[in-house]
Scaffold this motif. Sequence first.
Motif, PDB file in Angstrom:
ATOM      1  N   SER A 108      -8.816  -5.321   2.373  1.00  0.00           N
ATOM      2  CA  SER A 108      -7.447  -5.822   2.676  1.00  0.00           C
ATOM      3  C   SER A 108      -6.677  -4.760   3.524  1.00  0.00           C
ATOM      4  O   SER A 108      -6.069  -5.327   5.312  1.00  0.00           O
ATOM      5  CB  SER A 108      -6.780  -5.020   1.724  1.00  0.00           C
ATOM      6  OG  SER A 108      -7.077  -6.365   0.342  1.00  0.00           O
TER       7      SER A 108
ATOM      8  N   ASP B  22      -5.369   4.313   1.298  1.00  0.00           N
ATOM      9  CA  ASP B  22      -5.944   3.302  -0.673  1.00  0.00           C
ATOM     10  C   ASP B  22      -5.917   2.955  -0.575  1.00  0.00           C
ATOM     11  O   ASP B  22      -5.187   1.843  -0.380  1.00  0.00           O
ATOM     12  CB  ASP B  22      -4.796   4.441  -0.786  1.00  0.00           C
ATOM     13  CG  ASP B  22      -5.236   4.476  -3.144  1.00  0.00           C
ATOM     14  OD1 ASP B  22      -6.633   3.874  -3.141  1.00  0.00           O
ATOM     15  OD2 ASP B  22      -4.305   4.702  -3.038  1.00  0.00           O
ATOM     16  N   GLY B  23      -6.829   1.422  -0.702  1.00  0.00           N
ATOM     17  CA  GLY B  23      -6.415   0.263  -1.360  1.00  0.00           C
ATOM     18  C   GLY B  23      -8.261  -0.961  -1.294  1.00  0.00           C
ATOM     19  O   GLY B  23      -8.826   0.235  -0.626  1.00  0.00           O
ATOM     20  N   PRO B  24      -8.264  -1.773  -1.416  1.00  0.00           N
ATOM     21  CA  PRO B  24      -9.539  -2.114  -1.176  1.00  0.00           C
ATOM     22  C   PRO B  24     -10.017  -1.749   0.452  1.00  0.00           C
ATOM     23  O   PRO B  24      -8.800  -3.052   2.091  1.00  0.00           O
ATOM     24  CB  PRO B  24      -9.463  -3.885  -1.730  1.00  0.00           C
ATOM     25  CG  PRO B  24      -7.916  -4.191  -2.039  1.00  0.00           C
ATOM     26  CD  PRO B  24      -7.285  -2.588  -1.827  1.00  0.00           C
ATOM     27  N   VAL B  25     -11.091  -2.456   1.317  1.00  0.00           N
ATOM     28  CA  VAL B  25     -11.340  -2.023   2.955  1.00  0.00           C
ATOM     29  C   VAL B  25     -11.448  -3.712   3.182  1.00  0.00           C
ATOM     30  O   VAL B  25      -9.926  -3.216   4.129  1.00  0.00           O
ATOM     31  CB  VAL B  25     -12.888  -2.202   2.516  1.00  0.00           C
ATOM     32  CG1 VAL B  25     -13.801  -1.568   3.748  1.00  0.00           C
ATOM     33  CG2 VAL B  25     -13.216  -0.322   1.885  1.00  0.00           C
TER      34      VAL B  25
ATOM     35  N   TYR C 121       1.160  -1.421   0.050  1.00  0.00           N
ATOM     36  CA  TYR C 121      -0.234  -0.025   0.292  1.00  0.00           C
ATOM     37  C   TYR C 121       0.499   1.319  -0.162  1.00  0.00           C
ATOM     38  O   TYR C 121       0.353   2.083  -0.092  1.00  0.00           O
ATOM     39  CB  TYR C 121      -1.253   0.034   1.295  1.00  0.00           C
ATOM     40  CG  TYR C 121      -1.487  -1.306   1.175  1.00  0.00           C
ATOM     41  CD1 TYR C 121      -2.820  -1.062   0.135  1.00  0.00           C
ATOM     42  CD2 TYR C 121      -1.406  -2.359   2.024  1.00  0.00           C
ATOM     43  CE1 TYR C 121      -3.674  -2.355   0.784  1.00  0.00           C
ATOM     44  CE2 TYR C 121      -2.638  -3.482   2.674  1.00  0.00           C
ATOM     45  CZ  TYR C 121      -3.766  -3.699   1.208  1.00  0.00           C
ATOM     46  OH  TYR C 121      -4.580  -4.579   1.720  1.00  0.00           O
TER      47      TYR C 121
END
Length: 806
Positions: A256, A251-254, A102
């Motif tokens: 994850s 910033d990334g899939p929730v 990330y």
Amino acid sequence: MTLCTPARTPNRPRVQRPHSPPGGARRLLPAGADVSASIAVFLIALPLSLGIALATGAPLQAGLVAAAVGGLVAGRLGGSPLQVSGPAAGLTVVTAELIQRYGWRTTCAITVLAGLSQLALASLRVARSALAVSPAIVHGMVAGIGVTIAMAQLHIVLGGTPQSSVVANALGLPAQLADVRPSALAISGLTIAVLLGWPRLPGRAGRLARKAPAALVAVGGATVLAATAGLTVPRVDLPSWSSHALPGLPDGPVLSIAAGVLTITLVTSVQSLLSAVAVDKLVAARPDRGRGIPRSRLDRELAGQGAANMVSGALGGLPVAGVAVRSVANVSAGAVSRASTMLHGLWIVLASLFLVPAIDLIPLAALAALVMIVGIQMVSITHIRTVTRHREVVVYAATLTGVVLIGLLEGVALGIAVAVAVAMQRLARTRITREERDGRQLLRVRGQLTFLAVPRLSRALHQIPAGAEVTVELDGSFMDHAAYETLNDWTAAHRAHGGAVELTGPTGSRIADSPDGHAPGPASGPGPGSEPDTGAAPAGGTQPSPHPCCRPWTPWHNHQCAVLPAPPLTPAQDPPARTGHQLAHGIGKFQRNTAPLVRDELARLAREGQTPSQLFLTCSDSRLVTSMITSSGPGDLFTVRNVGNLVPLPGEESGDDSVAAAIEYAVDVLRVQSITVCGHSGCGAMQALLGSGPDEPATPLHRWLRHGRPSLERMASRRHAWTRISGRLPADAVEQLCLTNVVQQLEHLRAYDSVARRLADGSLTLHGMYFHVGEAQAYLLSGDEVRGYDDVFDSVPPATLAAKAS
């Protein structure tokens, strides 16, 4: 502040809470021991923080930020005064993966969210639940992280660049060995040699030299070698603080991101709490017995770690956790308060601002070698021996392998699954055999009877011919409801077809049936740890009713649940004769079952004499079984029991010096190391004391209870804070007096000359204990007013009672 008044009791002084807790003025300047300890910890923490930041791939300044925040924030707010927090090697793998996936700014945000999660967990007071995790899983997790760290740093030691996984690092090692950088290898070799050899320097000069931390000497020596030899190696490059990266929005899939937050939360929390417990043990083992240093409050420690992670993440630092290496150094250096931890954080801040030119000279290979050795040391031989001795090496190996090959969270989950499977396998390890003896069927059951053993039990039972005389011998400490129903139904059916069933324990003693003639249920049959030894009427006859004292799942191995088969009373006998029969029966069981197991130990004690480590002064109440609640055996405790667990002040026993004589003998002759005063809930002596008045007759009981009057006065005094139990006020006035009485009797103990002398030289400690009978819960006094702490009794989980009481 509102005054809280408990329920009034006739002829009792009114009791009010004070406006403020007692205590003197706080120390304005830190103790000299704290200053010297903080410098020792700082010299260890500085290179380690830089090395861990290098290993994670984070900015090197992030390690310094985490070290400073761990010292200042966690040190101030945490519940373990001598624990030192900072960037931990155990978080290296997790943080490196998050940074790679990330980026650094999102990783900082994840650290902040993990801190919020820790604060939420602390508010739910679940810190002690972390101690329930199997040590084999924890040790396997730490070892797996150590292997991952060591494999990655080995490439930097050899002058290369590590890969993204352990497997890739292992596969790339041959190529790296073929392309070794001599300069990096020389720096790393010197660092490793100093790290391993410095603690082993012999002689008086070696003892003096060892006062300098090995990590500092190793990194300093490598830096001097690189500078004087003109070696061209990568060095630390601390950028300007003005360009230091701060957190950004995740910033990334929730899912994850949530998994990352969960991983950081679990690893930092478990590591910090386990480290805090270890610090308590180290403090108790010091020559001063940790006098004046309160034990760790785990929920507060968890909250302090959460606050530190929020601040560290917000300032662009690594995740923070309690660190064993620095904490051990802090305790060993003689720290006496949290000022040492906070000062070490201050020194980190000053070094980050004013020692940047010196820090920039450190070769990266030296830091990599330092972290690699730390990683190797995380695979502890002592831990491997421990889990092997407890037959949990499979759990350890599964967790280690999972962390190395799959990932941290997945490896821990695998370890938990294997631990559950091992526990189930042990629970299901039940041996059922059947044989015929003298025309009678004998069915032996060895082990625990659970639903897992029901198919085999049912198969064996239905192989018994109808109408046969059967003896079922149960040799186990547990029977669940499924096994009970199976045995109960078969017994009823077998008797209905003219058969006879007798249930016995492993020694052949009969087990009473339930009133309906069926097999024993949970209330009268074998429960957890129980083996009732009673008589049973012949099959088909009237069965004896269970004794009123029976309760489901009786926890005592030799508790006698049913009425014993006593001879009929003659006109010359009365009911006490039956009681004498029960006593004789119990003695017979001791001679038959217990005496062979303890005979050798008692013979040794008879030869060598008694050397107890503790004087245990408690109430005469029959519900207080000292050996049970302290898990002690012959020779461990020198026990004194009296009504109300009272300690009369010297010279006030009016001709009865029994308690004073016991104290003098235990302290001066037996040389006990500690004295524990143990009160309990529902104490009849305290109830009598509360209800007593000035016109009470001068009976022996009331003459004795006058020694408890100071406890009553203490509870009524506005100068003393009300004693609390596990963070709450007592349930009623009786419980308040029971707790206050323990604190007051500890104060009486200090008035004895022999006790005062031993306390002064640090060879004796005093402990307060409260046992809640209804909850079967022990509480230990965390401090007393004589030392300046609040009177708080903290609950003790069964797994840590012995450790906290030692």
